[in-house]
Design a protein around this motif. Structure first.
Motif, PDB file in Angstrom:
ATOM      1  N   PHE A  36       0.813  -1.223   0.000  1.00  0.00           N
ATOM      2  CA  PHE A  36       0.000   0.000   0.000  1.00  0.00           C
ATOM      3  C   PHE A  36       0.846   1.273   0.000  1.00  0.00           C
ATOM      4  O   PHE A  36       0.324   2.367  -0.169  1.00  0.00           O
ATOM      5  N   LEU A  37       2.155   1.149   0.150  1.00  0.00           N
ATOM      6  CA  LEU A  37       3.044   2.309   0.148  1.00  0.00           C
ATOM      7  C   LEU A  37       3.489   2.690  -1.266  1.00  0.00           C
ATOM      8  O   LEU A  37       3.960   3.793  -1.491  1.00  0.00           O
ATOM      9  N   TYR A  38       3.366   1.766  -2.216  1.00  0.00           N
ATOM     10  CA  TYR A  38       3.838   2.014  -3.581  1.00  0.00           C
ATOM     11  C   TYR A  38       2.844   2.865  -4.364  1.00  0.00           C
ATOM     12  O   TYR A  38       1.634   2.731  -4.214  1.00  0.00           O
ATOM     13  N   LYS A  39       3.396   3.732  -5.184  1.00  0.00           N
ATOM     14  CA  LYS A  39       2.592   4.568  -6.069  1.00  0.00           C
ATOM     15  C   LYS A  39       2.646   3.979  -7.481  1.00  0.00           C
ATOM     16  O   LYS A  39       3.566   3.248  -7.821  1.00  0.00           O
ATOM     17  N   LYS A  40       1.688   4.290  -8.278  1.00  0.00           N
ATOM     18  CA  LYS A  40       1.627   3.871  -9.688  1.00  0.00           C
ATOM     19  C   LYS A  40       1.647   2.355  -9.867  1.00  0.00           C
ATOM     20  O   LYS A  40       2.331   1.815 -10.721  1.00  0.00           O
ATOM     21  N   LEU A  41       0.870   1.671  -9.048  1.00  0.00           N
ATOM     22  CA  LEU A  41       0.668   0.243  -9.246  1.00  0.00           C
ATOM     23  C   LEU A  41      -0.246   0.056 -10.454  1.00  0.00           C
ATOM     24  O   LEU A  41      -1.103   0.894 -10.730  1.00  0.00           O
ATOM     25  N   PHE A  42      -0.072  -1.049 -11.155  1.00  0.00           N
ATOM     26  CA  PHE A  42      -0.925  -1.279 -12.321  1.00  0.00           C
ATOM     27  C   PHE A  42      -1.118  -2.765 -12.574  1.00  0.00           C
ATOM     28  O   PHE A  42      -0.381  -3.603 -12.075  1.00  0.00           O
ATOM     29  N   ILE A  43      -2.153  -3.049 -13.362  1.00  0.00           N
ATOM     30  CA  ILE A  43      -2.329  -4.385 -13.912  1.00  0.00           C
ATOM     31  C   ILE A  43      -2.145  -4.240 -15.411  1.00  0.00           C
ATOM     32  O   ILE A  43      -2.312  -3.153 -15.971  1.00  0.00           O
ATOM     33  N   GLU A  76     -19.655  -6.020 -10.099  1.00  0.00           N
ATOM     34  CA  GLU A  76     -19.545  -6.092 -11.568  1.00  0.00           C
ATOM     35  C   GLU A  76     -18.493  -5.129 -12.128  1.00  0.00           C
ATOM     36  O   GLU A  76     -17.984  -5.329 -13.229  1.00  0.00           O
ATOM     37  N   GLU A  77     -18.115  -4.099 -11.364  1.00  0.00           N
ATOM     38  CA  GLU A  77     -17.073  -3.172 -11.807  1.00  0.00           C
ATOM     39  C   GLU A  77     -15.666  -3.740 -11.619  1.00  0.00           C
ATOM     40  O   GLU A  77     -14.734  -3.336 -12.303  1.00  0.00           O
ATOM     41  N   ILE A  78     -15.493  -4.669 -10.684  1.00  0.00           N
ATOM     42  CA  ILE A  78     -14.148  -5.194 -10.394  1.00  0.00           C
ATOM     43  C   ILE A  78     -13.934  -6.635 -10.840  1.00  0.00           C
ATOM     44  O   ILE A  78     -12.846  -7.172 -10.692  1.00  0.00           O
ATOM     45  N   ILE A  79     -14.954  -7.246 -11.405  1.00  0.00           N
ATOM     46  CA  ILE A  79     -14.849  -8.658 -11.778  1.00  0.00           C
ATOM     47  C   ILE A  79     -13.709  -8.914 -12.768  1.00  0.00           C
ATOM     48  O   ILE A  79     -13.094  -9.971 -12.769  1.00  0.00           O
ATOM     49  N   ASN A  80     -13.372  -7.915 -13.592  1.00  0.00           N
ATOM     50  CA  ASN A  80     -12.284  -8.071 -14.566  1.00  0.00           C
ATOM     51  C   ASN A  80     -10.889  -8.043 -13.932  1.00  0.00           C
ATOM     52  O   ASN A  80      -9.906  -8.308 -14.609  1.00  0.00           O
ATOM     53  N   PHE A  81     -10.802  -7.728 -12.642  1.00  0.00           N
ATOM     54  CA  PHE A  81      -9.512  -7.707 -11.962  1.00  0.00           C
ATOM     55  C   PHE A  81      -9.115  -9.077 -11.395  1.00  0.00           C
ATOM     56  O   PHE A  81      -7.975  -9.291 -11.022  1.00  0.00           O
ATOM     57  N   ILE A  82     -10.060 -10.000 -11.342  1.00  0.00           N
ATOM     58  CA  ILE A  82      -9.812 -11.317 -10.746  1.00  0.00           C
ATOM     59  C   ILE A  82      -8.609 -11.985 -11.413  1.00  0.00           C
ATOM     60  O   ILE A  82      -8.503 -12.022 -12.636  1.00  0.00           O
ATOM     61  N   ASN A  83      -7.695 -12.475 -10.581  1.00  0.00           N
ATOM     62  CA  ASN A  83      -6.484 -13.212 -10.988  1.00  0.00           C
ATOM     63  C   ASN A  83      -5.452 -12.383 -11.761  1.00  0.00           C
ATOM     64  O   ASN A  83      -4.510 -12.944 -12.309  1.00  0.00           O
ATOM     65  N   HIS A  84      -5.591 -11.069 -11.793  1.00  0.00           N
ATOM     66  CA  HIS A  84      -4.573 -10.227 -12.431  1.00  0.00           C
ATOM     67  C   HIS A  84      -3.436  -9.951 -11.452  1.00  0.00           C
ATOM     68  O   HIS A  84      -3.677  -9.675 -10.273  1.00  0.00           O
ATOM     69  N   LYS A  85      -2.211 -10.011 -11.956  1.00  0.00           N
ATOM     70  CA  LYS A  85      -1.047  -9.650 -11.148  1.00  0.00           C
ATOM     71  C   LYS A  85      -0.960  -8.135 -11.048  1.00  0.00           C
ATOM     72  O   LYS A  85      -1.381  -7.418 -11.953  1.00  0.00           O
ATOM     73  N   ILE A  86      -0.380  -7.667  -9.944  1.00  0.00           N
ATOM     74  CA  ILE A  86      -0.210  -6.238  -9.693  1.00  0.00           C
ATOM     75  C   ILE A  86       1.273  -5.921  -9.841  1.00  0.00           C
ATOM     76  O   ILE A  86       2.117  -6.574  -9.236  1.00  0.00           O
ATOM     77  N   TYR A  87       1.573  -4.914 -10.664  1.00  0.00           N
ATOM     78  CA  TYR A  87       2.954  -4.590 -10.994  1.00  0.00           C
ATOM     79  C   TYR A  87       3.310  -3.165 -10.593  1.00  0.00           C
ATOM     80  O   TYR A  87       2.448  -2.319 -10.362  1.00  0.00           O
ATOM     81  N   ILE A  88       4.619  -2.926 -10.583  1.00  0.00           N
ATOM     82  CA  ILE A  88       5.190  -1.593 -10.497  1.00  0.00           C
ATOM     83  C   ILE A  88       6.347  -1.578 -11.492  1.00  0.00           C
ATOM     84  O   ILE A  88       6.954  -2.616 -11.767  1.00  0.00           O
ATOM     85  N   PHE A  89       6.645  -0.417 -12.050  1.00  0.00           N
ATOM     86  CA  PHE A  89       7.800  -0.318 -12.942  1.00  0.00           C
ATOM     87  C   PHE A  89       9.075  -0.442 -12.120  1.00  0.00           C
ATOM     88  O   PHE A  89       9.185   0.124 -11.023  1.00  0.00           O
ATOM     89  N   LYS A  90      10.033  -1.168 -12.626  1.00  0.00           N
ATOM     90  CA  LYS A  90      11.272  -1.432 -11.907  1.00  0.00           C
ATOM     91  C   LYS A  90      11.987  -0.143 -11.501  1.00  0.00           C
ATOM     92  O   LYS A  90      12.538  -0.043 -10.411  1.00  0.00           O
ATOM     93  N   TYR A  91      11.944   0.877 -12.361  1.00  0.00           N
ATOM     94  CA  TYR A  91      12.651   2.124 -12.060  1.00  0.00           C
ATOM     95  C   TYR A  91      12.048   2.857 -10.850  1.00  0.00           C
ATOM     96  O   TYR A  91      12.678   3.742 -10.286  1.00  0.00           O
ATOM     97  N   GLN A  92      10.854   2.476 -10.417  1.00  0.00           N
ATOM     98  CA  GLN A  92      10.212   3.140  -9.287  1.00  0.00           C
ATOM     99  C   GLN A  92      10.604   2.541  -7.932  1.00  0.00           C
ATOM    100  O   GLN A  92      10.258   3.096  -6.901  1.00  0.00           O
ATOM    101  N   LEU A  93      11.317   1.434  -7.945  1.00  0.00           N
ATOM    102  CA  LEU A  93      11.753   0.847  -6.681  1.00  0.00           C
ATOM    103  C   LEU A  93      12.770   1.756  -6.014  1.00  0.00           C
ATOM    104  O   LEU A  93      13.603   2.370  -6.672  1.00  0.00           O
ATOM    105  N   VAL A  94      12.709   1.815  -4.713  1.00  0.00           N
ATOM    106  CA  VAL A  94      13.651   2.612  -3.940  1.00  0.00           C
ATOM    107  C   VAL A  94      15.008   1.928  -3.998  1.00  0.00           C
ATOM    108  O   VAL A  94      15.121   0.724  -3.790  1.00  0.00           O
TER     109      VAL A  94
END
Length: 175
Positions: A36-43, A76-94
């Motif tokens: 929850f501390l990371y910014k710009k998380l994406f699927i 019904e708004e979040i059903i498409n998120f099921i089983n998706h991995k959550i990523y961050i861009f490598k350059y954003q790691l501390v």
């Protein structure tokens, strides 16, 4: 370099939870709450389509969290998120200032040499135990071809040197 290939997996969504837009979240970060501390998380829905997510609320369960994301409040708004991995861009790691700290993804892919300069193989994974982490190495040894070698990640007794520039780890270990 394709920026979408330079991503790190931080977690995964599970099934929906209830009827008010909650979904299960499995965090892969060492401290599970740190996701929850990371910014710009994406699927990533496909090669060119990424969707940024923001957590509105979360509740800690025993082995996972339940979360509400991006102001979605219906199942019904979040059903498409099921089983998706959550990523961050490598350059954003501390970047760690202490040279004794590493991200697991920095270690995976490194070549392992023992102190006698014998090549043991390549790190393919790391597992966490209560006592210490263990690196899993795919062996290229003629007699142990395609076998896995497990080495405890204990510095400085077993892990002698980590060279992330050349992707080489020297260990006090023999077969």
């Amino acid at each position: 370099m394709n920026i979408l290939k330079e991503k790190i997996t931080l977690g995964k969504f599970g099934k929906t939870y209830g009827i008010k837009g909650w979904i299960k979240l499995f965090s892969y970060t060492q401290n599970k709450k740190n996701i929850f501390l990371y910014k710009k998380l994406f699927i990533q829905k496909n090669i060119k389509n990424i969707f940024f997510i923001k957590f509105n609320q979360y509740i800690k369960k025993k082995k996972y969290f339940i979360v509400q994301i991006n102001n979605f409040y219906k199942t019904e708004e979040i059903i498409n998120f099921i089983n998706h991995k959550i990523y961050i861009f490598k350059y954003q790691l501390v970047k760690y200032k202490d040279k004794q700290e590493y991200y697991w993804n920095d270690i995976i892919g490194c070549h392992i040499l023992n102190i006698n300069k014998v090549y043991l193989g390549k790190v393919i994974n790391i597992i966490e135990t209560k006592i210490y982490d263990i690196i899993i190495i795919k062996s290229n040894n003629l007699y142990k071809k395609n076998k896995k070698i497990l080495i405890p990640f204990i510095e400085p007794n077993i892990i002698k040197n980590i060279d992330l520039i050349n992707h080489i780890i020297k260990v006090n270990w023999s077969l």
